[in-house]
Motif scaffolding. Structure first.
Motif: not given
Length: 325
Positions: A213-239
């Motif tokens: 089984y692959i288990i995730t934390w639902n809506i978490r993104l990476t900065p690269f993915v956020a930018k790839g969606l046209g969103l600010p990279g900060e939305l994917g920076d969880m660190a």
């Protein structure tokens, strides 16, 4: 000693491998025969390996899924399971007892699993939930197919039947979405290497009777993915948010809810996750299932958070044509 078995099942072959290893260790001569060639009239010492529907030997009604029964009739030992995974466990049990106590230790018995699901939580070092040596120093190890082969075999030998792989966001390592190609940071060659890794983990686990089984934390993104969606990279920076989110003992204000709300209520994020789940379950057919959490990094009531997961994860699985229990 003659070993009769059906070689079409990888689970059974794994158990046979362990049995042959013990025979060699104890210097016991043996020959292998196809199960179809077995006749009850043989007077030679034999081990007959089958599952109930093959009609060689029936099992008691009390033998359940993954259970097995060992019975003895004159010179013949029957190792019989309800299905092929039970047969594998019967072979492993027989091999282990013989290794420690000799051939004389083979006795009539019946066993069923005490726990139906016997699982491992494995935190992948790819987009992990935290930083530090356990993750950073094991990236190379977890890219090694030999590591996974040995580890999965180890799990099977210890009767585990479930492997859960945890990552905050593994999707960009597993495929390139046609609809959102800019969310994958890897070249075709690099991506293929990751895909080969995951396909091997899933398929080899299946050969050992283990569900993955692959288990995730639902809506978490990476900065690269956020930018790839046209969103600010900060939305994917969880660190930079961990200390704030989890340091509630020091009464530090939690100012990250605005990020949670933006991700949760963004239509492009929601659609991106649906596309990811559809790609996941269609690309990796040996993957047993997925899991996520409606309590991590989300806003609103429990019902509202659950509805988001239903509208993305579950709806995507249905649209992909996979059964949803």
């Amino acid at each position: 000693m003659i070993i009769y078995y059906d070689g079409r099942f990888e689970t059974i072959l794994f158990g046979i491998k362990q049995l042959k290893h013990v025979f060699n260790k104890l210097d016991i001569f043996f020959i292998e025969r196809n199960l179809n060639s077995f006749t009850c009239s043989s007077d030679m010492k034999s081990i007959v390996v089958s599952f109930a529907s093959q009609g060689i030997r029936q099992v008691s009604e009390t033998v359940g899924e993954e259970g097995f029964e060992i019975s003895i009739d004159k010179n013949t030992v029957y190792i019989t399971g309800r299905e092929h995974k039970g047969v594998m466990y019967g072979l492993l049990d027989t091999a282990e007892n013989m290794e420690f106590y000799g051939v004389e230790s083979i006795k009539a018995k019946q066993e069923n699993p005490f726990m139906k699901m016997r699982g491992i939580k494995f935190n992948l070092p790819f987009e992990p939930y935290d930083m530090g040596d356990p993750f950073e120093k094991n990236v190379k190890t977890c890219m090694d197919l030999d590591f996974w082969r040995e580890y999965i075999d180890f799990l099977a030998l210890n009767r585990y039947n479930c492997l859960s792989l945890w990552s905050e966001h593994p999707f960009h390592m597993m495929f390139r979405l046609d609809k959102y190609p800019q969310t994958c940071p890897y070249s075709d060659v690099e991506l293929e290497k990751y895909k080969e890794l995951f396909k091997f983990i899933f398929s080899h686990s299946k050969r050992r009777g283990i569900e993955v089984y692959i288990i995730t934390w639902n809506i978490r993104l990476t900065p690269f993915v956020a930018k790839g969606l046209g969103l600010p990279g900060e939305l994917g920076d969880m660190a930079d948010q961990y200390d704030v989110v989890y340091d509630h003992h020091n009464n530090i204000p939690n100012n990250t809810k605005e990020f949670d709300a933006i991700r949760q209520h963004s239509e492009v994020v929601k659609d991106y996750f649906k596309e990811c789940i559809k790609a996941l379950v269609t690309t990796y057919r040996d993957l047993s299932g997925i899991g996520t959490s409606s309590s991590e990094e989300m806003t609103g009531s429990a019902e509202e958070r659950q509805q988001w997961v239903t509208d993305t994860y579950l709806e995507a699985v249905k649209e992909a044509g996979r059964n949803v229990p």
